[in-house]
Design an enzyme around this catalytic site. Structure first.
Site, mmCIF file in Angstrom:
data_model
loop_
_atom_site.group_PDB
_atom_site.id
_atom_site.type_symbol
_atom_site.label_atom_id
_atom_site.label_comp_id
_atom_site.label_asym_id
_atom_site.label_seq_id
_atom_site.Cartn_x
_atom_site.Cartn_y
_atom_site.Cartn_z
ATOM 1 N N GLN A 83 0.648 -1.612 0.172
ATOM 2 C CA GLN A 83 0.299 0.445 0.146
ATOM 3 C C GLN A 83 0.807 1.125 -0.193
ATOM 4 O O GLN A 83 0.396 2.172 -0.184
ATOM 5 C CB GLN A 83 -0.856 0.174 1.275
ATOM 6 C CG GLN A 83 -1.877 -0.969 0.958
ATOM 7 C CD GLN A 83 -2.638 -1.000 0.425
ATOM 8 O OE1 GLN A 83 -2.698 -0.049 -0.556
ATOM 9 N NE2 GLN A 83 -3.860 -2.455 -0.141
ATOM 10 N N CYS A 124 -9.422 -7.558 5.072
ATOM 11 C CA CYS A 124 -7.679 -9.415 5.566
ATOM 12 C C CYS A 124 -6.923 -8.678 6.694
ATOM 13 O O CYS A 124 -5.830 -9.461 6.187
ATOM 14 C CB CYS A 124 -6.837 -9.648 4.155
ATOM 15 S SG CYS A 124 -8.013 -9.980 3.565
HETATM 16 C C1 LIG Z 1 -0.686 -3.927 3.322
HETATM 17 C C2 LIG Z 1 -0.717 -5.392 2.829
HETATM 18 N N1 LIG Z 1 -0.308 -5.885 2.392
HETATM 19 C C3 LIG Z 1 -0.182 -7.292 1.683
HETATM 20 C C4 LIG Z 1 -1.351 -7.873 0.474
HETATM 21 C C5 LIG Z 1 -1.443 -8.590 -0.647
HETATM 22 O O1 LIG Z 1 -2.040 -8.208 -1.491
HETATM 23 P P1 LIG Z 1 -1.718 -9.686 -2.369
HETATM 24 O O2 LIG Z 1 -2.468 -10.163 -2.281
HETATM 25 O O3 LIG Z 1 -1.582 -8.427 -4.030
HETATM 26 O O4 LIG Z 1 -0.527 -10.352 -2.517
HETATM 27 C C6 LIG Z 1 -2.927 -6.316 0.480
HETATM 28 C C7 LIG Z 1 -3.788 -6.534 -0.338
HETATM 29 O O5 LIG Z 1 -5.153 -5.680 -0.162
HETATM 30 C C8 LIG Z 1 -2.229 -5.370 1.615
HETATM 31 O O6 LIG Z 1 -3.388 -4.499 1.182
#
Ligand SMILES: Cc1ncc(COP(=O)(O)O)c(C=O)c1O
Length: 402
Positions: free
Chosen positions: A197, A361
């Site tokens: 982010q 998440c």
């Molecule tokens: C802070 C952060 N870390 C990790 C992720 C995981 O990203 P990805 O689903 O593209 O692996 C996200 C996804 O929203 C996130 O916002």
């Protein structure tokens, strides 16, 4: 200042009259892609859709050249010392899993995370705890969700790896990366930063931060879906064992032996998503035309307006600091006792305002505080004040009936 009118003209998806006037406020989950990114992928598929690095015909050579260019664009974008420090992945999650699997952890090693980690930077460590017996230590935030450096100084003692979010997807708070790295290094701990982010919205210079590893996702920074990057300092990457092995990771094999290729090949097993990698390079090129200060100011202007408007309702709770300048482009809010999925669905059906609802998440944060769910607005370069007003107008309507 960002010229949003000009920017919006670069995104076909925002200029689709048949689709009506959509307000896309979910870029923290998935950013939109400018036409040049889609075009670059199209070019790969229509003009030179071949294996990079393997064959010697001219299609393959073109794919190789473009893939190399993309690696260089990404390396320059994050200030990496060497192009080979860039490892292409599918997403941030894969990058973190690579680290968790490749790093020579042993039983009793301590990994320090914050209390606001995305599942992608929590589950791999809890899994490793269950698999080999590492300890996962949690660094609690201040009461307003900002980073508690004093607490960190206490908890970093004896830690092998600090694995922390740079900018939180929960509340937009950016952690003081430079101080974190400096303190961690003084304590002989290495540092991984989850830049999913931060990198789309602010300058991340890995040499300036002196960070050991980072990961980020192409799809949150105007790039193709299912693309990501894992970065590590070259000598550290050299010392790690590969995570996935097979074709493209070895120089040669016999029936009984193999010789691994150096970094980055030893971490990129099998044929890659060349169209995605090339599209990611194009996204980096596109994003590089902007000044990150302008992006920040633009997001803040919209964030300030939305924060002021929704805060007129005392029952609305904003996650994280009230001050929008501490939350970049994120406004994550909830109403006690209300299912915020309902709120998001109403915004969509009433005015095609697309936001995310749920626990984003970061289930651990919600479970600990017994918050059911929340609704998150996340802003980016193509959003406008008119869109913020459409959001607020419909937000007000919903508040009357919910
Ligand atoms: C802070 C952060 N870390 C990790 C992720 C995981 O990203 P990805 O689903 O593209 O692996 C996200 C996804 O929203 C996130 O916002």
């Amino acid at each position: 200042m960002l010229d949003t009118k000009k920017i919006r003209a670069d995104f076909k998806i925002l200029n689709n009259p048949a689709g009506g006037q959509m307000v896309y406020f979910d870029s923290a989950c998935m950013s939109l892609k400018p036409d040049v990114v889609v075009q670059a992928m199209d070019d790969y598929y229509f003009k030179y859709s071949a294996c990079a690095f393997r064959s010697s015909h001219h299609l393959s050579e073109q794919a190789t050249k473009k893939t190399k260019e993309a690696r260089k664009l990404v390396a320059d974008f994050i200030g990496a010392k060497k192009t080979d420090e860039i490892i292409f992945t599918r997403n941030t999650t894969e990058g973190i899993n690579l680290l968790a699997n490749a790093f020579p952890f042993k039983k009793g090693d301590i990994v320090l995370v914050t209390d606001k980690e995305h599942n992608s930077n929590l589950v791999p460590w809890l899994y490793l705890r269950d698999k080999i017996g590492i300890e996962v230590r949690i660094c609690p935030s201040n009461i307003n969700n900002t980073f508690d450096l004093e607490k960190f100084k206490e908890l970093v003692k004896g830690v092998r790896l600090v694995s922390m979010v740079h900018t939180s997807n929960l509340d937009g708070v950016t952690n003081p990366a430079k101080e974190i790295v400096e303190i961690a290094h003084k304590n002989k701990a290495l540092v991984f930063l989850d830049c999913a982010q931060s990198l789309p919205h602010q300058k991340v210079d890995v040499q300036d931060l002196d960070v050991d590893f980072i990961a980020f996702s192409g799809h949150k920074m105007l790039g193709p879906t299912g693309t990501g990057v894992f970065y590590g300092k070259y000598e550290l990457l050299e010392s790690l064992n590969p995570f996935l092995v097979g074709g493209d990771t070895v120089e040669f094999t016999t029936y009984t032996d193999y010789k691994m290729l150096p970094v980055p090949e030893k971490f990129e097993a099998g044929l890659q998503d060349y169209a995605g990698i090339i599209g990611l390079g194009e996204a980096v090129k596109y994003l590089s035309q902007f000044n990150f200060k302008d992006i920040k100011n633009h997001e803040l202007e919209l964030n300030q307006y939305i924060t002021d408007e929704i805060s007129k309702f005392p029952q609305i709770k904003i996650i994280g600091p009230q001050d929008p300048s501490l939350r970049s482009g994120i406004i994550n809010f909830y109403l006690e006792g209300t299912d915020m999925h309902k709120f998001a669905i109403m915004l969509d059906s009433m005015a095609m305002v697309e936001i995310r609802s749920g626990q984003h998440c970061v289930h651990s944060y919600f479970a600990d505080r017994k918050i059911r769910n929340s609704a998150r607005v996340s802003l980016y370069i193509y959003n406008t004040m008119e869109e913020a007003k459409i959001f607020v107008e419909n937000f007000n309507k919903i508040m009357k009936i919910i």
